[in-house]
Scaffold this active site. Sequence first.
Site, PDB file in Angstrom:
ATOM      1  N   HIS A   1      21.664  36.307  75.412  1.00 23.93           N
ATOM      2  CA  HIS A   1      23.280  35.479  76.237  1.00 23.93           C
ATOM      3  C   HIS A   1      21.964  34.737  76.856  1.00 23.93           C
ATOM      4  O   HIS A   1      21.255  34.828  77.602  1.00 23.93           O
ATOM      5  CB  HIS A   1      23.210  36.591  76.890  1.00 23.93           C
ATOM      6  CG  HIS A   1      24.984  36.292  78.003  1.00 23.93           C
ATOM      7  ND1 HIS A   1      24.435  35.067  78.300  1.00 23.93           N
ATOM      8  CD2 HIS A   1      26.026  36.887  76.973  1.00 23.93           C
ATOM      9  CE1 HIS A   1      26.319  34.617  78.248  1.00 23.93           C
ATOM     10  NE2 HIS A   1      26.910  35.710  78.131  1.00 23.93           N
TER      11      HIS A   1
ATOM     12  N   ARG B   1      28.141  37.314  68.559  1.00 23.80           N
ATOM     13  CA  ARG B   1      29.682  37.688  69.085  1.00 23.80           C
ATOM     14  C   ARG B   1      29.805  36.073  70.361  1.00 23.80           C
ATOM     15  O   ARG B   1      28.986  36.133  70.723  1.00 23.80           O
ATOM     16  CB  ARG B   1      29.877  38.639  69.305  1.00 23.80           C
ATOM     17  CG  ARG B   1      30.876  39.022  70.724  1.00 23.80           C
ATOM     18  CD  ARG B   1      30.875  40.295  71.034  1.00 23.80           C
ATOM     19  NE  ARG B   1      29.768  40.961  72.351  1.00 23.80           N
ATOM     20  CZ  ARG B   1      30.600  40.571  73.704  1.00 23.80           C
ATOM     21  NH1 ARG B   1      31.402  39.745  73.819  1.00 23.80           N
ATOM     22  NH2 ARG B   1      29.332  40.168  74.915  1.00 23.80           N
TER      23      ARG B   1
ATOM     24  N   ARG C   1      26.979  31.312  72.598  1.00 20.64           N
ATOM     25  CA  ARG C   1      25.367  31.782  72.794  1.00 20.64           C
ATOM     26  C   ARG C   1      24.329  31.519  72.060  1.00 20.64           C
ATOM     27  O   ARG C   1      23.849  31.495  72.469  1.00 20.64           O
ATOM     28  CB  ARG C   1      26.027  33.067  73.416  1.00 20.64           C
ATOM     29  CG  ARG C   1      27.042  33.650  74.278  1.00 20.64           C
ATOM     30  CD  ARG C   1      27.519  35.270  74.421  1.00 20.64           C
ATOM     31  NE  ARG C   1      28.449  35.503  75.249  1.00 20.64           N
ATOM     32  CZ  ARG C   1      28.707  36.012  75.817  1.00 20.64           C
ATOM     33  NH1 ARG C   1      29.105  37.680  74.684  1.00 20.64           N
ATOM     34  NH2 ARG C   1      29.657  36.020  76.920  1.00 20.64           N
TER      35      ARG C   1
ATOM     36  N   SER D   1      27.712  35.371  83.944  1.00 26.22           N
ATOM     37  CA  SER D   1      28.701  35.686  83.123  1.00 26.22           C
ATOM     38  C   SER D   1      28.666  34.158  82.633  1.00 26.22           C
ATOM     39  O   SER D   1      28.604  32.219  83.092  1.00 26.22           O
ATOM     40  CB  SER D   1      30.221  35.371  84.057  1.00 26.22           C
ATOM     41  OG  SER D   1      31.167  35.384  83.535  1.00 26.22           O
TER      42      SER D   1
ATOM     43  N   GLU E   1      31.162  48.341  70.705  1.00 29.75           N
ATOM     44  CA  GLU E   1      29.427  47.814  69.762  1.00 29.75           C
ATOM     45  C   GLU E   1      28.607  48.994  68.787  1.00 29.75           C
ATOM     46  O   GLU E   1      27.809  48.352  68.169  1.00 29.75           O
ATOM     47  CB  GLU E   1      29.142  47.720  71.158  1.00 29.75           C
ATOM     48  CG  GLU E   1      27.764  47.107  70.990  1.00 29.75           C
ATOM     49  CD  GLU E   1      27.080  46.120  72.436  1.00 29.75           C
ATOM     50  OE1 GLU E   1      27.229  46.806  73.390  1.00 29.75           O
ATOM     51  OE2 GLU E   1      25.678  45.952  72.040  1.00 29.75           O
TER      52      GLU E   1
END
Lengths: 257, 636
Positions: free
Chosen positions: B266, B435, B330, B284, B425
């Site tokens: 991420h 994802r 991402r 986030s 997951e």
Amino acid sequence: MNVKLRVWRQAGPDTPGKFVEYEATGLNPNMSFLEMLDEVNEDITKRGEEPISFDHDCREGICGMCSCVINGEAHGPEYKVATCQTYMRSFQDGETITVEPFRAKAFPLIKDLIVNRSAFDRVIQAGGFISTSAGSAPDGNAIPVPKQDADAAMDAAACIGCGACVAACKNASAMLFVSAKVSHLNLLPQGKPEKDKRVLAMVQQMDAEGFGACTVTGSCEAVCPKGISLNFIAKMNRDYFGALLRAPSKAKAAHAD
Amino acid sequence: MNLDAKIPSGPLAQKWDNYKRDAKLVNPANKRKYDIIVVGTGLAGGAAAATLGELGYNVKSFCIQDSPRRAHSVAAQGGINAAKNYQNDGDSVYRLFYDTIKGGDFRAREANVYRLAQVSANIIDQCVAQGVPFAREYSGYLTNRSFGGAQVSRTFYARGQTGQQLLLGAYQSLMRQVSLGTVKVFPRTEMLDLVIVNGHAKGIVTRNLITGAIESHAGDAVVLATGGYGNTWYLSTYGRGSNATAIWRAHKKGACFANPCYAQIHPTCIPVSGDYQSKLTLMSESLRNDGRVWVPKKVGDKRAPGDIPEDERDYYLERKYPSYGNLAPRDISSRAAKQVCDEGRGVGESGLGVYLDFSAAIQRLGEAKIAERYGNLFDMYHEITGESAYKVPMRIYPAIHYTMGGLWVDYNLMSNVPGLFVAGEANFSDHGANRLGASALMQGLADGYFVLPNTISGYLAGQLGKRPKADAAEFKQAEKEVGDRLQKLLTIRGKRTITDFHKQLGKIMWDYCGMARNEAGLKKALELIPKLREEFWKDVNVPGEGGDLNQSLERAGRVADYFELAELIVLDALMRDESCGGHFREEHQEEGECKRNDEQFAYVAAWEHKGVSQPPVLHKEPLKYEEIHLATRSYK
């Protein structure tokens, strides 16, 4: 930085516990409190002793698993943070830090700093839900919810169920926790049909678990990592008395005190 | 082994309806004769256990935490996608499906993803009915925000705590079922083995984490919803307790492990600050709605961010991906951050960081509006770093966040072991090689509320009365194996700590199987990991005993499993000689972007376990696309 720790060690619920002293040296002020405990545990392990047991998981202040009383305050010195979000920069170099479990009759001790908070689950089981089954819901926008109600419900729903409110209360009252869930659901139109039943059942279960009474000292709000407001206790009291007035006489008798 | 995905016939948009039309059902009076074991109480497991209870099955729900409410789904911040098109901005089931398939770099199964997009709308309805306090407009209607990889606003959210609120919704439904007597919850209980009887998954062996007791539980079916395996890399945004043990033990009992090398890194996490660090914290992705990502144009520019003039800043995401800008997916954003840091333009003490700057948004909207949108995230950043993101830009760097790989499942979410279902997951099915943001919550709840409760009856219908007793020989054997392994860990009493080994494994994984991978590095990792594993079993120090609460013993068992899993991850990364999504092989790139090889690698790699230190066997499930055409993924 260096600190001295006094940590509550207790092998099990039936064995006596005591404070044990440990030195934590060469710490970085940007370490979290739990990372400091990790380091201390590494040292203890290397010495061939058994490390300190403590609850933790997400380490970002949201799961509610961590539960230490640090220098007499649930979740430590900083306002609106959980133990895991407490950093060593909040302490003085050379300070002696006392670490204890959350103590309350309704939270029996398991080991060292770990207690059993299943009482909270049983309070939720008594009525902390909306009785809807998957598949039966109308469209999400079918029932508008006034923004101020949705926001207030969210303020209450932010509770992480850690139990600090209980640990901080001189009566070990769970009113802040219970009122947060009652308010979250009772404020929303979806929660209204079960409003009375919910508050009566949850309060009854709360009492059955052995949590103490509320004398509105506000210590719960002061230690709450999510800043849950004391106002929700007032709201729950209002909901509770309203529900009692509306309840059939049998239910009233059950709640008469 | 023939891996049949059992995809229903008919056009893509009708498959799920066709499936439900033809599905075998269990009649209401018979449902209570079935016991279903559900391991894990996150969004997928909590929702599945509650819903199966609502349907009338007897459910046993297991979690390692002290309460089902604490599973790590609780930490998801940003939101949940749904094709509601409340914004009238051109969204549809098809668009959500296509965005998800494209976001996954065309490595997910078409029929599963389409079904996911279809049920996404039901999830929002269900959660609203449960009392999830989603953000709303003054009209009282639901509001949305945007997330990476999409050009529509389809993300529903509850401040920065969407995962928490959705999990509490599932948890409350679960508690309701407990009060109704359909579900029994076993907190602080860890699954340590899967029990197979006559080729079917019929139970589990657990350890009571308080008393240390090893116990058997028999069921008519077993559902694993135990999350991902990102902690293999040691530092990640996962909860410290999150682990791969349940799925790994199931893998060793015959369940194929699919696409283990697909891990999501991420882009917006708080950078590593020191060796003592135990986990990384996500900021986030929703922040990229208003934050702009930049680094200095000059190499080694150590000036404070405020002293660097506008024309000496490189807003590299806006420059490279003008149409998606700061909301590029991402994997792409993470690699772009790595690139600029590799060039020496990273910021912060370590040089491993980039700025996420809100000054333009604060000027445009005012500090109050930004605080309303992201207040809790800014608070969290302040708690951790001691800096205010209202005044100085945040520093962020990529970190392991999610694993797209997992146990192989068919369209029913059943693994190749009959009776073993895998949700959320823990399975591999919906996200391909990457994802998109706000899709994990969607998948977890889709599996738990709407898919699994509809697919499990097809298996159960033929299983009435076939549940073994929990004292059958297979259970006794599994209990003995579990006990022996724990005893072995406790008797080593070596010199090195568990954390020491785990950190070393994590470093190997991050260095050689992280954001960029190459053949030489992966081969090196394949030499290092088995050696370290051997050393672990000779020299690890697990203090305490097995007969009470022992967190070291818990951790040792999980780390031992990471060693075996890590090897499979690396092997899969080496085998997949192409770049796709989060799996970036340096040998296969075009101007720094992933270069897929559809001719050779358009398949799911499902690995069959053949014993530790034995090479696993690769089974290929070809990915057949009926509706869409494989295209180069472009966000430019």
